[in-house]
Design a protein around this motif. Sequence first.
Motif, PDB file in Angstrom:
ATOM      1  N   ALA A  76       0.822  -1.215   0.000  1.00 35.59           N
ATOM      2  CA  ALA A  76       0.000   0.000   0.000  1.00 35.59           C
ATOM      3  C   ALA A  76       0.854   1.263   0.000  1.00 35.59           C
ATOM      4  O   ALA A  76       0.426   2.311  -0.464  1.00 35.59           O
ATOM      5  N   ASN A  77       2.078   1.146   0.515  1.00 33.40           N
ATOM      6  CA  ASN A  77       3.003   2.287   0.555  1.00 33.40           C
ATOM      7  C   ASN A  77       4.022   2.232  -0.573  1.00 33.40           C
ATOM      8  O   ASN A  77       5.090   2.829  -0.486  1.00 33.40           O
ATOM      9  N   ASN A  78       3.687   1.475  -1.622  1.00 29.57           N
ATOM     10  CA  ASN A  78       4.494   1.393  -2.854  1.00 29.57           C
ATOM     11  C   ASN A  78       5.866   0.775  -2.659  1.00 29.57           C
ATOM     12  O   ASN A  78       6.823   1.147  -3.332  1.00 29.57           O
ATOM     13  N   TYR A  79       5.976  -0.162  -1.730  1.00 31.90           N
ATOM     14  CA  TYR A  79       7.209  -0.914  -1.571  1.00 31.90           C
ATOM     15  C   TYR A  79       7.002  -2.315  -2.099  1.00 31.90           C
ATOM     16  O   TYR A  79       5.957  -2.927  -1.881  1.00 31.90           O
ATOM     17  N   ASN A  80       8.020  -2.816  -2.774  1.00 27.48           N
ATOM     18  CA  ASN A  80       8.016  -4.201  -3.209  1.00 27.48           C
ATOM     19  C   ASN A  80       8.259  -5.052  -1.972  1.00 27.48           C
ATOM     20  O   ASN A  80       9.199  -4.799  -1.223  1.00 27.48           O
ATOM     21  N   GLU A  81       7.435  -6.052  -1.756  1.00 24.48           N
ATOM     22  CA  GLU A  81       7.585  -6.891  -0.563  1.00 24.48           C
ATOM     23  C   GLU A  81       8.945  -7.580  -0.505  1.00 24.48           C
ATOM     24  O   GLU A  81       9.403  -7.973   0.558  1.00 24.48           O
ATOM     25  N   ASN A  82       9.622  -7.686  -1.648  1.00 31.34           N
ATOM     26  CA  ASN A  82      10.947  -8.317  -1.679  1.00 31.34           C
ATOM     27  C   ASN A  82      12.076  -7.344  -1.339  1.00 31.34           C
ATOM     28  O   ASN A  82      13.236  -7.732  -1.309  1.00 31.34           O
ATOM     29  N   SER A  83      11.734  -6.085  -1.069  1.00 26.44           N
ATOM     30  CA  SER A  83      12.758  -5.094  -0.718  1.00 26.44           C
ATOM     31  C   SER A  83      13.186  -5.216   0.739  1.00 26.44           C
ATOM     32  O   SER A  83      14.065  -4.495   1.186  1.00 26.44           O
ATOM     33  N   LEU A  84      12.572  -6.142   1.447  1.00 29.59           N
ATOM     34  CA  LEU A  84      12.819  -6.296   2.877  1.00 29.59           C
ATOM     35  C   LEU A  84      12.831  -7.775   3.234  1.00 29.59           C
ATOM     36  O   LEU A  84      11.981  -8.531   2.768  1.00 29.59           O
ATOM     37  N   ALA A  85      13.776  -8.181   4.054  1.00 31.61           N
ATOM     38  CA  ALA A  85      13.775  -9.542   4.594  1.00 31.61           C
ATOM     39  C   ALA A  85      12.910  -9.506   5.850  1.00 31.61           C
ATOM     40  O   ALA A  85      13.348  -9.038   6.900  1.00 31.61           O
ATOM     41  N   LEU A  86      11.672  -9.955   5.724  1.00 32.10           N
ATOM     42  CA  LEU A  86      10.699  -9.901   6.810  1.00 32.10           C
ATOM     43  C   LEU A  86      10.484 -11.294   7.374  1.00 32.10           C
ATOM     44  O   LEU A  86      10.285 -12.251   6.624  1.00 32.10           O
ATOM     45  N   SER A  87      10.527 -11.402   8.695  1.00 34.69           N
ATOM     46  CA  SER A  87      10.273 -12.688   9.343  1.00 34.69           C
ATOM     47  C   SER A  87       9.467 -12.452  10.619  1.00 34.69           C
ATOM     48  O   SER A  87       9.281 -11.319  11.047  1.00 34.69           O
ATOM     49  N   VAL A  88       8.995 -13.542  11.188  1.00 37.40           N
ATOM     50  CA  VAL A  88       8.211 -13.490  12.417  1.00 37.40           C
ATOM     51  C   VAL A  88       8.917 -14.341  13.463  1.00 37.40           C
ATOM     52  O   VAL A  88       9.230 -15.507  13.215  1.00 37.40           O
ATOM     53  N   ALA A  89       9.185 -13.760  14.621  1.00 40.65           N
ATOM     54  CA  ALA A  89       9.830 -14.495  15.710  1.00 40.65           C
ATOM     55  C   ALA A  89       8.884 -15.567  16.232  1.00 40.65           C
ATOM     56  O   ALA A  89       7.692 -15.321  16.401  1.00 40.65           O
ATOM     57  N   GLY A  90       9.422 -16.744  16.490  1.00 40.70           N
ATOM     58  CA  GLY A  90       8.620 -17.824  17.047  1.00 40.70           C
ATOM     59  C   GLY A  90       8.368 -17.609  18.531  1.00 40.70           C
ATOM     60  O   GLY A  90       9.199 -17.033  19.233  1.00 40.70           O
ATOM     61  N   ARG A  91       7.241 -18.077  18.989  1.00 42.24           N
ATOM     62  CA  ARG A  91       6.918 -17.958  20.417  1.00 42.24           C
ATOM     63  C   ARG A  91       7.692 -18.971  21.249  1.00 42.24           C
ATOM     64  O   ARG A  91       8.125 -18.676  22.345  1.00 42.24           O
ATOM     65  N   ASP A  92       7.797 -20.173  20.728  1.00 43.63           N
ATOM     66  CA  ASP A  92       8.355 -21.274  21.511  1.00 43.63           C
ATOM     67  C   ASP A  92       9.599 -21.896  20.895  1.00 43.63           C
ATOM     68  O   ASP A  92      10.051 -22.936  21.362  1.00 43.63           O
ATOM     69  N   THR A  93      10.113 -21.288  19.837  1.00 43.37           N
ATOM     70  CA  THR A  93      11.295 -21.831  19.156  1.00 43.37           C
ATOM     71  C   THR A  93      12.292 -20.726  18.899  1.00 43.37           C
ATOM     72  O   THR A  93      11.957 -19.540  18.978  1.00 43.37           O
ATOM     73  N   HIS A  94      13.482 -21.117  18.549  1.00 42.81           N
ATOM     74  CA  HIS A  94      14.495 -20.136  18.142  1.00 42.81           C
ATOM     75  C   HIS A  94      14.089 -19.554  16.802  1.00 42.81           C
ATOM     76  O   HIS A  94      13.582 -20.260  15.935  1.00 42.81           O
TER      77      HIS A  94
END
Length: 100
Positions: A76-94
Amino acid sequence: MLESNYDPEVLKCSSYPFSLKSRIAGPSGHLSNQIAGKTISFLLKSGLKNAMLGHLSKESNFPELAYKTVVEELIANNYNENSLALSVAGRDTHSKLVTI
């Protein structure tokens, strides 16, 4: 690492009491997935390359939903989703190692 604690619609349906829901979503509460996405979009302007979403609520969020909401905000803000390494931290794992 940026907090992406809750989704407003999931929070409304959670088992939390109204007072807790109000505190979480209030101005001194937690960051929603959408606000996390807006924050990351803003930080991309300064050269941000990696972001990890963390502190997801077990009651009012899901890792896939947080990720999807942030990606939608980037698009929505005109960024390519591949321009960022996005991840989600696990709750119970490394979480994966992020090289800065």
